[in-house]
Design a protein around this motif. Structure first.
Motif, PDB file in Angstrom:
ATOM      1  N   CYS A  73      12.053 102.065  35.467  1.00  0.00           N
ATOM      2  CA  CYS A  73      12.608 102.515  36.741  1.00  0.00           C
ATOM      3  C   CYS A  73      11.847 103.741  37.245  1.00  0.00           C
ATOM      4  CB  CYS A  73      14.091 102.841  36.599  1.00  0.00           C
ATOM      5  SG  CYS A  73      14.845 103.418  38.139  1.00  0.00           S
ATOM      6  N   LEU A  74      11.232 103.605  38.410  1.00  0.00           N
ATOM      7  CA  LEU A  74      10.492 104.709  39.011  1.00  0.00           C
ATOM      8  C   LEU A  74      11.342 105.484  40.011  1.00  0.00           C
ATOM      9  CD1 LEU A  74       7.130 102.861  39.770  1.00  0.00           C
ATOM     10  CD2 LEU A  74       7.684 104.267  37.774  1.00  0.00           C
ATOM     11  N   ALA A  75      12.236 104.789  40.681  1.00  0.00           N
ATOM     12  CA  ALA A  75      13.060 105.437  41.700  1.00  0.00           C
ATOM     13  C   ALA A  75      14.254 104.555  42.020  1.00  0.00           C
ATOM     14  CB  ALA A  75      12.238 105.674  42.972  1.00  0.00           C
ATOM     15  N   ILE A  76      15.277 105.167  42.567  1.00  0.00           N
ATOM     16  CA  ILE A  76      16.457 104.449  43.052  1.00  0.00           C
ATOM     17  C   ILE A  76      16.603 104.773  44.533  1.00  0.00           C
ATOM     18  CG2 ILE A  76      18.966 104.254  42.917  1.00  0.00           C
ATOM     19  CD1 ILE A  76      18.741 104.852  39.932  1.00  0.00           C
ATOM     20  N   ASP A  77      16.823 103.746  45.328  1.00  0.00           N
ATOM     21  CA  ASP A  77      16.911 103.942  46.767  1.00  0.00           C
ATOM     22  C   ASP A  77      18.106 103.169  47.311  1.00  0.00           C
ATOM     23  OD1 ASP A  77      16.263 104.877  49.244  1.00  0.00           O
ATOM     24  OD2 ASP A  77      14.294 103.908  49.359  1.00  0.00           O
ATOM     25  N   ARG A  78      18.579 103.579  48.486  1.00  0.00           N
ATOM     26  CA  ARG A  78      19.707 102.910  49.131  1.00  0.00           C
ATOM     27  C   ARG A  78      19.214 101.681  49.900  1.00  0.00           C
ATOM     28  NH1 ARG A  78      22.009 105.797  53.327  1.00  0.00           N
ATOM     29  NH2 ARG A  78      20.086 107.018  53.540  1.00  0.00           N
ATOM     30  N   LEU A  79      19.931 100.582  49.769  1.00  0.00           N
ATOM     31  CA  LEU A  79      19.705  99.438  50.633  1.00  0.00           C
ATOM     32  C   LEU A  79      20.590  99.650  51.863  1.00  0.00           C
ATOM     33  CD1 LEU A  79      18.256  96.711  50.929  1.00  0.00           C
ATOM     34  CD2 LEU A  79      20.272  95.632  49.925  1.00  0.00           C
ATOM     35  N   VAL A  80      19.992  99.645  53.047  1.00  0.00           N
ATOM     36  CA  VAL A  80      20.726 100.005  54.258  1.00  0.00           C
ATOM     37  C   VAL A  80      20.553  98.937  55.333  1.00  0.00           C
ATOM     38  CG1 VAL A  80      20.566 102.495  53.852  1.00  0.00           C
ATOM     39  CG2 VAL A  80      18.743 101.334  55.116  1.00  0.00           C
ATOM     40  N   TRP A  81      21.495  98.899  56.243  1.00  0.00           N
ATOM     41  CA  TRP A  81      21.385  98.048  57.420  1.00  0.00           C
ATOM     42  C   TRP A  81      20.494  98.737  58.437  1.00  0.00           C
ATOM     43  CZ3 TRP A  81      22.951  93.245  57.028  1.00  0.00           C
ATOM     44  CH2 TRP A  81      24.020  92.920  56.179  1.00  0.00           C
ATOM     45  N   VAL A  82      19.626  97.963  59.067  1.00  0.00           N
ATOM     46  CA  VAL A  82      18.664  98.516  60.015  1.00  0.00           C
ATOM     47  C   VAL A  82      18.767  97.750  61.332  1.00  0.00           C
ATOM     48  CG1 VAL A  82      16.219  99.003  60.461  1.00  0.00           C
ATOM     49  CG2 VAL A  82      17.123  99.124  58.123  1.00  0.00           C
ATOM     50  N   GLY A  83      18.752  98.495  62.431  1.00  0.00           N
ATOM     51  CA  GLY A  83      18.813  97.863  63.748  1.00  0.00           C
ATOM     52  C   GLY A  83      17.983  98.612  64.756  1.00  0.00           C
ATOM     53  N   VAL A 121      19.776  92.261  62.956  1.00  0.00           N
ATOM     54  CA  VAL A 121      19.693  93.403  62.037  1.00  0.00           C
ATOM     55  C   VAL A 121      19.038  92.905  60.764  1.00  0.00           C
ATOM     56  CG1 VAL A 121      21.738  94.517  62.979  1.00  0.00           C
ATOM     57  CG2 VAL A 121      21.972  92.937  61.037  1.00  0.00           C
ATOM     58  N   THR A 122      18.598  93.829  59.943  1.00  0.00           N
ATOM     59  CA  THR A 122      18.024  93.456  58.656  1.00  0.00           C
ATOM     60  C   THR A 122      18.466  94.471  57.619  1.00  0.00           C
ATOM     61  OG1 THR A 122      15.989  92.759  57.535  1.00  0.00           O
ATOM     62  CG2 THR A 122      15.858  94.754  58.878  1.00  0.00           C
ATOM     63  N   ALA A 123      18.045  94.289  56.379  1.00  0.00           N
ATOM     64  CA  ALA A 123      18.373  95.218  55.298  1.00  0.00           C
ATOM     65  C   ALA A 123      17.091  95.638  54.602  1.00  0.00           C
ATOM     66  CB  ALA A 123      19.331  94.561  54.298  1.00  0.00           C
TER      67      ALA A 123
END
Length: 289
Positions: free
Chosen positions: A159-169, A229-231
């Motif tokens: 594991c190099l990093a942890i990031d948030r999965l977010v909704w994008v518009g 929208v996408t993620a």
């Protein structure tokens, strides 16, 4: 009286500081958690000072640890540089690196540049695909190493990093309010797709696919045009698009980890150095968690 620093202890300390936990450092160093803990303890005994303290989020550097951290990283860099020069065998050959579409032009671009400048004799080939496809390619031996996006949990990678999965518009867009929800995904093999569809299903939100063919530029175009929208991972969202807030009415998505995967056997010196550059580049860069 002159005293010599133990580079193994310094490397362990720096890795723990970079990773934030003993467990993550142990995975990166291929040691047991107990061995990592003992090495840090030995270093603290040598200096007569505590280097870490615990808080709610994990390990945090003490004042003494902060003083040692910067100099320790420089010392390790010089140590590794001397070894590379004195070994007398320049790193060369070919490395095929597997990278997800969304990371190649964002997080990994600076790493690629630094590595290419440091090892001009290495021929770099990039293989862009979805994370599941990259995992299959690594297992088949068609790529030498891979950066893979995965749900947080057990993994054979580092594991190099942890990031948030977010909704994008789109900025000021209305696509998030439409029902069924128009969703644009890069490909049906996208690592985020199961998490996105599972979340929508759990919250009873109907959805429909707007675009899905493996082209991230076209996916981006549908979002910019407010067709869908996408993620994406928060750190990869372009500045001209919006991370949608909770007020947009879409359910929160799970965090993902960015993991480095190497083959079980036969890692070339060029691939090992590439892995080190990726590790240093991504762990140095703070991501949203």
């Amino acid at each position: 009286m002159l005293r010599n620093l133990d580079m193994t202890l310094i490397r362990t300390f720096v890795t723990v500081a970079d990773k934030g936990t003993m467990t993550a450092a142990a995975n990166a160093l291929h040691l047991t958690q107990g061995a990592v803990s003992q090495q840090v303890k030995r270093l603290e005994e040598m200096f007569g000072a505590s280097l870490f303290e615990r808080d709610r989020r994990g390990l945090r550097l003490t004042h003494a640890g902060e003083r040692l951290f910067g100099k320790g990283k420089r010392l390790l860099g010089l140590n590794d540089e001397i070894w590379a020069e004195m070994a007398g065998t320049p790193v060369g050959g070919r490395v095929r690196l597997g990278v997800p579409y969304d990371l190649v032009g964002t997080l990994l671009a600076p790493v690629l540049k630094v590595y290419a400048e440091a090892y001009p004799r290495v021929e770099i080939s990039l293989v862009c695909a979805s994370s599941p496809e990259l995992a299959s390619a690594l297992a088949a031996g068609t790529i030498n190493l891979a950066v893979i996006e995965e749900r947080i949990g057990p993994t054979s990678g580092e594991c190099l990093a942890i990031d948030r999965l977010v909704w994008v518009g789109a900025k000021g867009g209305v696509a998030s309010a439409k029902r069924p929800l128009p969703v644009s995904m890069v490909a049906d093999t996208c690592a985020f797709r199961p998490a996105v569809l599972s979340t929508l299903g759990e919250h009873g939100l109907e959805w429909r696919t707007v675009f899905e063919n493996g082209n991230i530029d076209a996916t981006m175009a549908t979002v910019r045009s407010d067709l869908a929208v996408t993620a994406w991972l928060a750190s990869t969202v372009p500045a001209d698009l919006d991370i949608l807030p909770l007020e947009a009415g879409l359910p929160p998505l799970p965090n993902f980890s960015i993991n480095l995967h190497l083959p079980e056997h036969g890692v070339s010196p060029a691939a090992q150095e590439f892995a080190r550059h990726i590790r240093d580049g991504l762990t140095r860069r703070p991501l949203a968690a």
